[in-house]
Motif scaffolding. Structure first.
Motif, mmCIF file in Angstrom:
data_model
loop_
_atom_site.group_PDB
_atom_site.id
_atom_site.type_symbol
_atom_site.label_atom_id
_atom_site.label_comp_id
_atom_site.label_asym_id
_atom_site.label_seq_id
_atom_site.Cartn_x
_atom_site.Cartn_y
_atom_site.Cartn_z
ATOM 1 N N VAL A 189 0.862 -1.177 0.000
ATOM 2 C CA VAL A 189 0.000 0.000 0.000
ATOM 3 C C VAL A 189 0.898 1.226 0.000
ATOM 4 O O VAL A 189 1.728 1.399 0.897
ATOM 5 C CB VAL A 189 -0.925 0.028 1.226
ATOM 6 C CG1 VAL A 189 -1.829 1.264 1.177
ATOM 7 C CG2 VAL A 189 -1.780 -1.233 1.279
ATOM 8 N N TYR A 190 0.757 2.057 -1.013
ATOM 9 C CA TYR A 190 1.585 3.248 -1.169
ATOM 10 C C TYR A 190 0.758 4.495 -0.884
ATOM 11 O O TYR A 190 -0.373 4.630 -1.362
ATOM 12 C CB TYR A 190 2.121 3.355 -2.593
ATOM 13 C CG TYR A 190 3.288 2.459 -2.893
ATOM 14 C CD1 TYR A 190 4.573 2.976 -3.030
ATOM 15 C CD2 TYR A 190 3.113 1.089 -3.066
ATOM 16 C CE1 TYR A 190 5.658 2.156 -3.325
ATOM 17 C CE2 TYR A 190 4.183 0.259 -3.364
ATOM 18 C CZ TYR A 190 5.445 0.797 -3.490
ATOM 19 O OH TYR A 190 6.508 -0.021 -3.773
ATOM 20 N N ALA A 191 1.342 5.411 -0.109
ATOM 21 C CA ALA A 191 0.766 6.738 0.106
ATOM 22 C C ALA A 191 1.749 7.761 -0.447
ATOM 23 O O ALA A 191 2.965 7.603 -0.322
ATOM 24 C CB ALA A 191 0.514 6.991 1.589
ATOM 25 N N TYR A 192 1.212 8.806 -1.068
ATOM 26 C CA TYR A 192 2.045 9.831 -1.698
ATOM 27 C C TYR A 192 1.788 11.169 -1.013
ATOM 28 O O TYR A 192 0.641 11.599 -0.871
ATOM 29 C CB TYR A 192 1.729 9.925 -3.186
ATOM 30 C CG TYR A 192 2.037 8.642 -3.922
ATOM 31 C CD1 TYR A 192 3.286 8.434 -4.485
ATOM 32 C CD2 TYR A 192 1.086 7.630 -4.023
ATOM 33 C CE1 TYR A 192 3.585 7.255 -5.150
ATOM 34 C CE2 TYR A 192 1.375 6.443 -4.678
ATOM 35 C CZ TYR A 192 2.626 6.263 -5.240
ATOM 36 O OH TYR A 192 2.913 5.082 -5.883
ATOM 37 N N TYR A 193 2.876 11.818 -0.613
ATOM 38 C CA TYR A 193 2.803 13.079 0.122
ATOM 39 C C TYR A 193 3.547 14.158 -0.655
ATOM 40 O O TYR A 193 4.512 13.877 -1.382
ATOM 41 C CB TYR A 193 3.475 12.940 1.493
ATOM 42 C CG TYR A 193 2.900 11.868 2.385
ATOM 43 C CD1 TYR A 193 1.974 12.186 3.377
ATOM 44 C CD2 TYR A 193 3.306 10.537 2.252
ATOM 45 C CE1 TYR A 193 1.467 11.197 4.218
ATOM 46 C CE2 TYR A 193 2.798 9.553 3.088
ATOM 47 C CZ TYR A 193 1.883 9.884 4.057
ATOM 48 O OH TYR A 193 1.378 8.908 4.891
ATOM 49 N N ARG A 271 -2.437 4.020 -3.224
ATOM 50 C CA ARG A 271 -2.467 3.007 -4.274
ATOM 51 C C ARG A 271 -2.145 1.657 -3.645
ATOM 52 O O ARG A 271 -1.260 1.551 -2.808
ATOM 53 C CB ARG A 271 -1.451 3.310 -5.372
ATOM 54 C CG ARG A 271 -1.732 4.571 -6.180
ATOM 55 C CD ARG A 271 -2.928 4.392 -7.092
ATOM 56 N NE ARG A 271 -3.077 5.502 -8.001
ATOM 57 C CZ ARG A 271 -3.721 6.632 -7.715
ATOM 58 N NH1 ARG A 271 -4.273 6.794 -6.515
ATOM 59 N NH2 ARG A 271 -3.831 7.590 -8.610
ATOM 60 N N GLN A 272 -2.866 0.638 -4.059
ATOM 61 C CA GLN A 272 -2.596 -0.721 -3.597
ATOM 62 C C GLN A 272 -2.103 -1.544 -4.785
ATOM 63 O O GLN A 272 -2.699 -1.505 -5.865
ATOM 64 C CB GLN A 272 -3.848 -1.363 -3.007
ATOM 65 C CG GLN A 272 -3.639 -2.806 -2.564
ATOM 66 C CD GLN A 272 -4.944 -3.456 -2.086
ATOM 67 O OE1 GLN A 272 -5.929 -2.784 -1.851
ATOM 68 N NE2 GLN A 272 -4.924 -4.774 -1.972
ATOM 69 N N TYR A 273 -0.999 -2.264 -4.597
ATOM 70 C CA TYR A 273 -0.426 -3.068 -5.669
ATOM 71 C C TYR A 273 -0.188 -4.497 -5.191
ATOM 72 O O TYR A 273 0.292 -4.694 -4.068
ATOM 73 C CB TYR A 273 0.930 -2.510 -6.121
ATOM 74 C CG TYR A 273 0.903 -1.075 -6.583
ATOM 75 C CD1 TYR A 273 0.464 -0.746 -7.863
ATOM 76 C CD2 TYR A 273 1.339 -0.054 -5.741
ATOM 77 C CE1 TYR A 273 0.460 0.579 -8.287
ATOM 78 C CE2 TYR A 273 1.327 1.269 -6.166
ATOM 79 C CZ TYR A 273 0.897 1.581 -7.433
ATOM 80 O OH TYR A 273 0.883 2.886 -7.849
ATOM 81 N N PRO A 274 -0.474 -5.494 -6.024
ATOM 82 C CA PRO A 274 -0.005 -6.855 -5.714
ATOM 83 C C PRO A 274 1.502 -6.901 -5.938
ATOM 84 O O PRO A 274 1.999 -6.425 -6.966
ATOM 85 C CB PRO A 274 -0.757 -7.720 -6.725
ATOM 86 C CG PRO A 274 -1.025 -6.807 -7.880
ATOM 87 C CD PRO A 274 -1.206 -5.434 -7.301
ATOM 88 N N ILE A 275 2.241 -7.438 -5.004
ATOM 89 C CA ILE A 275 3.701 -7.501 -5.138
ATOM 90 C C ILE A 275 4.210 -8.903 -4.825
ATOM 91 O O ILE A 275 5.338 -9.079 -4.390
ATOM 92 C CB ILE A 275 4.401 -6.452 -4.245
ATOM 93 C CG1 ILE A 275 3.931 -6.572 -2.790
ATOM 94 C CG2 ILE A 275 4.176 -5.051 -4.766
ATOM 95 C CD1 ILE A 275 4.699 -5.682 -1.830
ATOM 96 N N HIS A 276 3.350 -9.905 -5.050
ATOM 97 C CA HIS A 276 3.782 -11.280 -4.799
ATOM 98 C C HIS A 276 4.870 -11.684 -5.798
ATOM 99 O O HIS A 276 4.981 -11.131 -6.894
ATOM 100 C CB HIS A 276 2.598 -12.240 -4.886
ATOM 101 C CG HIS A 276 1.776 -12.066 -6.130
ATOM 102 N ND1 HIS A 276 0.664 -11.255 -6.173
ATOM 103 C CD2 HIS A 276 1.915 -12.581 -7.363
ATOM 104 C CE1 HIS A 276 0.145 -11.284 -7.383
ATOM 105 N NE2 HIS A 276 0.879 -12.083 -8.126
ATOM 106 N N SER A 277 5.658 -12.657 -5.406
ATOM 107 C CA SER A 277 6.748 -13.153 -6.241
ATOM 108 C C SER A 277 6.246 -14.305 -7.101
ATOM 109 O O SER A 277 5.620 -15.242 -6.596
ATOM 110 C CB SER A 277 7.914 -13.626 -5.369
ATOM 111 O OG SER A 277 8.388 -12.575 -4.560
#
Length: 378
Positions: A189-193, A271-277
């Motif tokens: 989960v990314y937050a942008y400031y 933003r939410q991203y899948p980051i599985h390997s």
């Protein structure tokens, strides 16, 4: 941007590339820079200004040099990264200064500018760029038929070869029912400031572990800061981290990240991203292959994302050229190299996560030590 020359059919291509991110653009640049093949680059959407806060090492310059990207102009568009600081395996920060690595500083990327730069390079070299263009159908045959909606127009492209650079959507990988091996269900989960003009920022990345995952913070060009939390999908729901209030409280509870978050305003975006390997078992000698996240994707802690995207795009272009010109010859080597690289990565990642022993009862950390490969759903 580049287009067909006078007298050329704008539907007939040697290679169609699905996805115009770093992998797709690198493949297009390689094909146009080193071969005479006709290339179309298809991207389904305009680039999002809020993208993962990528920090790259100076090792990336060998790849951008190969792609003909002028180093001075490239560096000017991004933010110098002088160090990497991490509280991993202990509460105190350990700082690695790039000054002493012999290669110089890294870069905090403006991903929209980076992706646009690569796409511009591909267009200038003669690749036909279609963006945004919705993929409607992909039909195999003696040649591939790629049906698109480009603006208000339906188009059908014909190609001898297709490279899947569609990211984790992996359009071709799915359509061709290519086996995919996956090791986890991690999300970020990314937050942008946006920082105030008078606020000082350290030009370094910061990583800090917690009981349920780990934080990553990086300054970005344009006074922006990206803060991400990496955890498992079920933990994300339990902690309710898509709620801004819960997110803020969770960040403040960390020692080093919390001290910086207190100085930042409310985030501009989440933003939410899948980051599985995961890694695909690509075909050895078919009329298609994959690169970037469509071929293999990695835990962000590995810092393999952008470098893998560029290098795999370059190698996929070589595979495509060999297939179009000689009927094959490089596909098996590329396929096996991806699998070997992924196996080595899995071992290295397990060793890295094993360095964090402070939460023996945490499901997140225990899973990292016991993960094996599983067949992903098609």
């Amino acid at each position: 941007m580049g287009g067909p020359r006078a007298g050329e059919d704008d539907t007939q291509f040697d290679v169609v590339i699905l996805g115009a991110g770093p992998a797709g653009a690198a493949a297009a640049i390689t094909l146009r820079r080193f071969t005479g093949l006709r290339v179309a680059l298809v991207e389904r959407r305009q680039f999002d200004p809020f993208r993962p806060g990528e920090t790259v090492s100076p090792a990336l310059f060998a790849l951008t040099d190969y792609l003909g990207i002028e180093r001075a102009g490239f560096e000017q568009r991004h933010l110098q990264s002088y160090a990497h600081a991490a509280a991993w395996g202990g509460a105190d920060l350990v700082v690695r200064d790039f000054l002493f690595n012999g290669q110089g500083s890294g870069l905090h990327l403006d991903r929209m500018a980076f992706d646009s730069m690569l796409l511009d390079q591909a267009g200038q070299l003669g690749a036909v760029v279609l963006q945004p263009a919705e993929l409607l159908a992909l039909t195999p045959g003696t040649r591939w038929t790629v049906a698109l909606r480009h603006g208000e127009r339906r188009r059908e492209l014909s190609a001898a070869y297709v490279i899947d650079c569609s990211g984790r959507n992996s359009v071709m990988v799915r359509q061709q029912r290519c086996p995919v091996l996956q090791t986890d269900r991690m999300v970020g989960v990314y937050a942008y400031y946006e920082a105030a003009q008078d606020q000082e920022r350290e030009q370094r990345t910061l990583v800090e572990t917690t009981e349920n995952g780990w934080f990553y913070l990086a300054p970005l060009p344009g006074r922006r800061t990206a803060l991400a939390f990496m955890t498992d999908a079920d933990t994300l729901r339990t902690l309710d981290l898509l709620d801004p209030g819960q997110w803020h409280r969770h960040a403040l509870a960390s020692r080093h990240i919390g001290a910086l978050v207190r100085q930042l305003p409310a985030p501009q975006a989440f933003r939410q991203y899948p980051i599985h390997s995961r890694v695909a078992r690509l075909p050895a000698n078919a009329a298609w292959t994959a690169a970037g996240d469509a071929a293999a994707s990695f835990d962000p802690v590995s810092s393999l994302g952008i470098g893998h995207a560029l290098s795999s795009g370059i190698h996929a272009a070589r595979v495509a050229h060999a297939h179009v010109e000689r009927g094959g010859g490089l596909g098996e080597g590329y396929r096996q190299a991806l699998l070997d690289h992924f196996q080595s990565y899995v071992t290295t990642r397990r060793d890295l996560y094993a360095n964090e022993q402070r939460w023996p009862g945490s499901g997140f950390w225990q899973r990292r030590l016991s993960e094996g490969w599983e067949r992903a759903a098609a």
